[in-house]
Write a protein that holds these residues in place. Structure first.
Motif, PDB file in Angstrom:
ATOM      1  N   SER A 475       1.138  -1.224   0.070  1.00 46.00           N
ATOM      2  CA  SER A 475       0.079  -0.058   0.293  1.00 46.00           C
ATOM      3  C   SER A 475       0.964   0.863   0.461  1.00 46.00           C
ATOM      4  O   SER A 475       2.136   1.447   0.970  1.00 46.00           O
ATOM      5  N   LEU A 476       0.592   2.189  -0.559  1.00 44.92           N
ATOM      6  CA  LEU A 476       1.454   3.519  -0.776  1.00 44.92           C
ATOM      7  C   LEU A 476       0.754   4.648  -0.570  1.00 44.92           C
ATOM      8  O   LEU A 476      -1.177   3.801  -0.688  1.00 44.92           O
ATOM      9  N   THR A 477       0.870   5.685  -0.513  1.00 45.52           N
ATOM     10  CA  THR A 477      -0.421   6.584  -0.788  1.00 45.52           C
ATOM     11  C   THR A 477       0.242   7.384  -2.224  1.00 45.52           C
ATOM     12  O   THR A 477       1.247   7.408  -2.006  1.00 45.52           O
ATOM     13  N   ALA A 478      -1.518   8.220  -2.611  1.00 40.21           N
ATOM     14  CA  ALA A 478      -0.762   9.335  -3.633  1.00 40.21           C
ATOM     15  C   ALA A 478      -0.519  10.116  -3.683  1.00 40.21           C
ATOM     16  O   ALA A 478      -0.050  10.408  -2.961  1.00 40.21           O
ATOM     17  N   ALA A 479       0.166  10.837  -4.790  1.00 39.33           N
ATOM     18  CA  ALA A 479       0.492  12.754  -5.067  1.00 39.33           C
ATOM     19  C   ALA A 479      -0.116  13.334  -4.199  1.00 39.33           C
ATOM     20  O   ALA A 479       0.084  14.004  -4.012  1.00 39.33           O
ATOM     21  N   LYS A 482      -2.614  11.667   0.399  1.00 38.44           N
ATOM     22  CA  LYS A 482      -4.179  11.196   1.797  1.00 38.44           C
ATOM     23  C   LYS A 482      -4.576   9.627   0.858  1.00 38.44           C
ATOM     24  O   LYS A 482      -4.716   9.210   1.641  1.00 38.44           O
ATOM     25  N   THR A 483      -4.598   9.780   0.164  1.00 35.22           N
ATOM     26  CA  THR A 483      -5.479   8.614  -1.116  1.00 35.22           C
ATOM     27  C   THR A 483      -4.110   7.234  -1.042  1.00 35.22           C
ATOM     28  O   THR A 483      -2.802   7.010  -1.499  1.00 35.22           O
ATOM     29  N   PRO A 484      -5.170   5.920  -0.138  1.00 38.29           N
ATOM     30  CA  PRO A 484      -4.179   5.359  -0.547  1.00 38.29           C
ATOM     31  C   PRO A 484      -4.122   4.256  -1.713  1.00 38.29           C
ATOM     32  O   PRO A 484      -5.161   3.881  -2.540  1.00 38.29           O
TER      33      PRO A 484
END
Length: 724
Positions: A475-479, A482-484
């Motif tokens: 799981s990463l965080t979007a640019a 905040k969005t996973p």
């Protein structure tokens, strides 16, 4: 059918000792020797607790019954069907090589299937009790065809015209348009966007046939060169490019008794879209979603089937971005004045209960669950069942919702992907379950309490054959900070964290596609594992704009396709570069279609990062793409010149630094070859070397035996320029 048989025959290849995957196995093995055991064409027999499916040899229809303690028994055989056809048609030779895997249950006593003869195809109604053919309707092979609810007529397509064959064998020519630019009854309307998968609808009482009439004489021709003649010939297709003239579509009702046609009065601009086409249960009315060409305003309208007159607009749906209707209405059994409507208007595609006056009776949504498949109702239509998302879109679970109270119950709970079919009374569900550690567990679930009866647990098909590299969901965080985002990393074979490895990023990134899922292999193709076995870190990220995460997650693409998607993909690159085992100087990217657009965009906008790219069927300038999809996301070129300029990879050709292979099908009728040819010309004009490969006979995707050739070419390209 021929394609299926070819794959089926290939699946009989003998197993070999444990080894790394071959390129052939990486191409076809996922569907053959490395496919986990599963049920073929499982279906519930209506009004029973009997599950039917094909046996492993495709010669028998197997039945498992609750009364039989779920033990396997032969229900029907290919010979049963063949013998019955011989009795009914003694002078016709049928080529029934397997039990038809496309069979379906019409009712408790009748199955429907297709059977090919030397001259035609037949749509067959078969009585399972007496093992006799009720009726068989001859039609042109591979034509779209629909049996009327009463089983007495077959509507089918003969090129661009509709024919109805009656049970007495008499043919009625419903339409007689000599101009091929007038297309009747085809499912290829509005480029099959908006969930369109059929072009004809029988009324429930079988007295009328409703069909699309598409006029496209005014749409520009696009030439596809055919190379199989002494002098190459041109085949023109109608291709409405963004901002240009589009097709004009109407809906027509044909009365069987009077042979009269009535056109629904769907007033408005000629280039609007007609969707969500649904008969009322009493056959008196037709409901149509009328969507403007701008695709931001939908009207759900009701029409009189007998006169074609507009009755009323039930409700409207508007958006600052776009409205995308994808499903017909679903009427509630026993309630002819109530229907279910699916929409993402409140953020996630969910169910809404309306009455036929347009009053919203109940919002049946549940949290951030996105509906994937709508199943049946229970016996008294108090509840309806559906498969929806969970676990930030990674999982698929079975739910039921009470139509009166709106209470939702999650029936399956184990994290992973549940694929379900529900019995006609809603009491039982056949559940196929997988996750990253479970190949396929098949069971029967009692929907009232979730109790499961296991039919079988599939073994790992790779055991003793090949050691698959380790795969991990991340799981990463979007640019946006905040969005996973969901990602997948496949580690190289014999992974050693002290070594440096090259990376292949596999990307799609566009709407209506999800590459990372919590199921067997993590949603990856076996080709990804093949590349990992050959020393690559293989990485995939579902950026914002991709599927199964709701409206806001997808709609960030509006008017700027590729911009936010690339920003998220670069967050994936940051993640990779943070790993000590990743060689940051050897990162490549591969994708097809929208993924080809993303690949080319990343190679140009981030030329310092990506050293190698393979772009298949890439969109290079959205003004060359078709109206329905292109304008939904980008608006017209006249309305959004800045967005089209920002996402145009042709103009970015001077930025190319690395090794880029562009692949295209010469017969591509989706992303026409003009895209890649314009890009290649721009590379030439700017002195940039680029590799180009054409598949002369293929359309948008390279399928069949040539897929092996494609995968070998991709692997060799990465090995040549990225692997030391």
């Amino acid at each position: 059918m021929k394609k299926f048989l070819w794959l089926f025959l290939l699946s009989g290849a003998a197993a070999t000792a444990q080894h790394n995957l071959t390129i052939e196995e990486a191409t076809y093995g996922q569907y053959q020797q490395y496919a986990p055991k599963s049920l073929v064409s499982p279906q519930w027999r209506p009004d029973t607790h009997t599950l039917t499916y094909l046996d492993d040899t495709y010669q028998k229809l197997i039945g498992r019954s609750e009364n039989g303690n779920w033990e396997e028994k032969t229900f029907l055989t290919k010979e049963d069907l063949g013998n019955a056809l011989k009795v009914k048609y003694p002078n016709t030779k049928f080529a029934l090589q397997i039990f038809p895997y496309g069979y379906s249950w019409k009712d408790k006593n009748t199955i429907v299937f297709e059977a090919d003869s030397e001259d035609n195809s037949y749509a067959v109604l078969f009585d399972v009790g007496t093992k006799t053919v009720i009726n068989a309707f001859a039609h042109v092979s591979d034509s779209q065809n629909y049996i009327s609810p009463d089983g007495k007529n077959l509507a089918w397509l003969q090129e661009n015209n509709i024919v109805i064959t009656a049970d007495a064998g008499k043919d009625i020519k419903v339409t007689n348009d000599a101009d091929k630019g007038i297309v009747n009854g085809s499912d290829y309307v509005h480029r099959q966007e908006f969930g369109i998968d059929k072009g004809m609808w029988w009324s429930p009482d079988s007295k009328n046939l409703l069909y699309y009439r598409k006029a496209e004489t005014m749409v520009a021709d696009f030439p596809l060169v055919q190379w199989d003649t002494r002098i190459a010939e041109v085949k023109d297709i109608k291709y409405p490019m963004a901002g240009m003239k589009s097709e004009e579509v109407t809906l027509v009702v044909y009365n069987i008794a009077t042979q009269q046609k009535t056109t629904l009065k769907t007033e408005g601009p000629k280039e609007q879209f007609l969707t969500c086409v649904t008969w009322s249960p009493d056959s008196k009315n037709v409901y149509v979603g009328v969507l403007n060409r701008e695709q931001n305003h939908l009207k759900l309208n009701k029409y009189d089937a007998a006169t074609g007159n507009f009755i009323r607009t039930l409700f409207e749906e508007e958006s600052k971005t776009y409205v995308e209707p994808l499903h017909d209405l679903t009427f509630v059994p026993g309630h002819n004045d109530q229907f279910l409507y699916r929409s993402e208007k409140d953020g996630y595609e969910q169910l809404y209960l309306y009455n036929t006056d347009g009053k919203l009776l109940k919002n049946l949504g549940f949290g951030n669950v996105v509906i994937i498949n709508l199943h049946s109702f229970d016996k008294d239509a108090k509840n309806v069942f559906y498969t929806g998302t969970a676990n930030t879109g990674l999982d698929r679970q079975l739910y039921k919702v009470n139509l009166k109270t709106g209470k939702t119950t999650q029936i399956t709970t184990t994290s992973g992907t549940h694929t379900d079919i529900v019995s006609s009374d809603g009491e039982l569900a056949q559940d196929s379950f997988s996750n990253t550690t479970t190949p396929n567990d098949v069971s029967i679930i009692t929907t009232k309490n979730g109790k499961a009866t296991t039919l079988f647990k599939a073994e790992n098909p790779f055991t003793g054959q090949t050691n698959l590299p380790k795969m991990e969901l991340v799981s990463l965080t979007a640019a946006d900070g905040k969005t996973p985002l969901n990602g997948r990393i496949i580690y190289p074979a014999d992974f050693d964290a002290s070594k440096k490895y090259p990376v292949m990023v596999y990307v799609y990134g566009g709407p209506h596609a999800q590459l990372v899922t919590n199921d067997w292999l993590g949603g990856a193709r076996l080709f990804d594992y093949y590349m990992a076995q050959n020393g690559y870190v293989v990485f995939t990220l579902d950026n914002r704009g991709s599927d199964a995460r709701g409206r806001d997650f997808e709609h960030v693409v509006h008017r700027r396709l590729g911009v936010n998607e690339m920003a998220d993909q670069m967050k994936g690159i940051d993640f990779l570069k943070s790993k000590s085992f990743v060689d940051a100087d050897r990162i490549g990217v591969y994708g097809w279609s929208f993924g080809g657009f993303m690949t080319t965009s990343l190679m140009l906008d981030h030329a310092d990062t990506f050293k190698v790219g393979v772009a298949g069927g890439p969109v290079c300038d959205w003004k060359y793409y078709e109206v329905m999809y292109g304008e939904r996301y980008m608006d017209m070129p006249q309305e959004n010149p800045e967005g089209y300029a920002e996402t145009n990879v042709i103009d970015k050709a001077p930025k190319l630094q690395g090794h880029l292979l562009v692949i295209h099908g010469a017969q591509d009728n989706v992303v026409v070859q003009q895209h890649s040819m314009e890009f290649i010309q721009a590379c030439i004009a700017n002195g940039k070397q680029v590799d180009y490969f054409l598949y002369p006979t293929h359309e948008h995707n390279v399928r069949g035996k040539d897929r092996y050739h494609l995968n070998k070419k991709i692997a060799e390209y990465f090995n040549t320029y990225l692997k030391k």
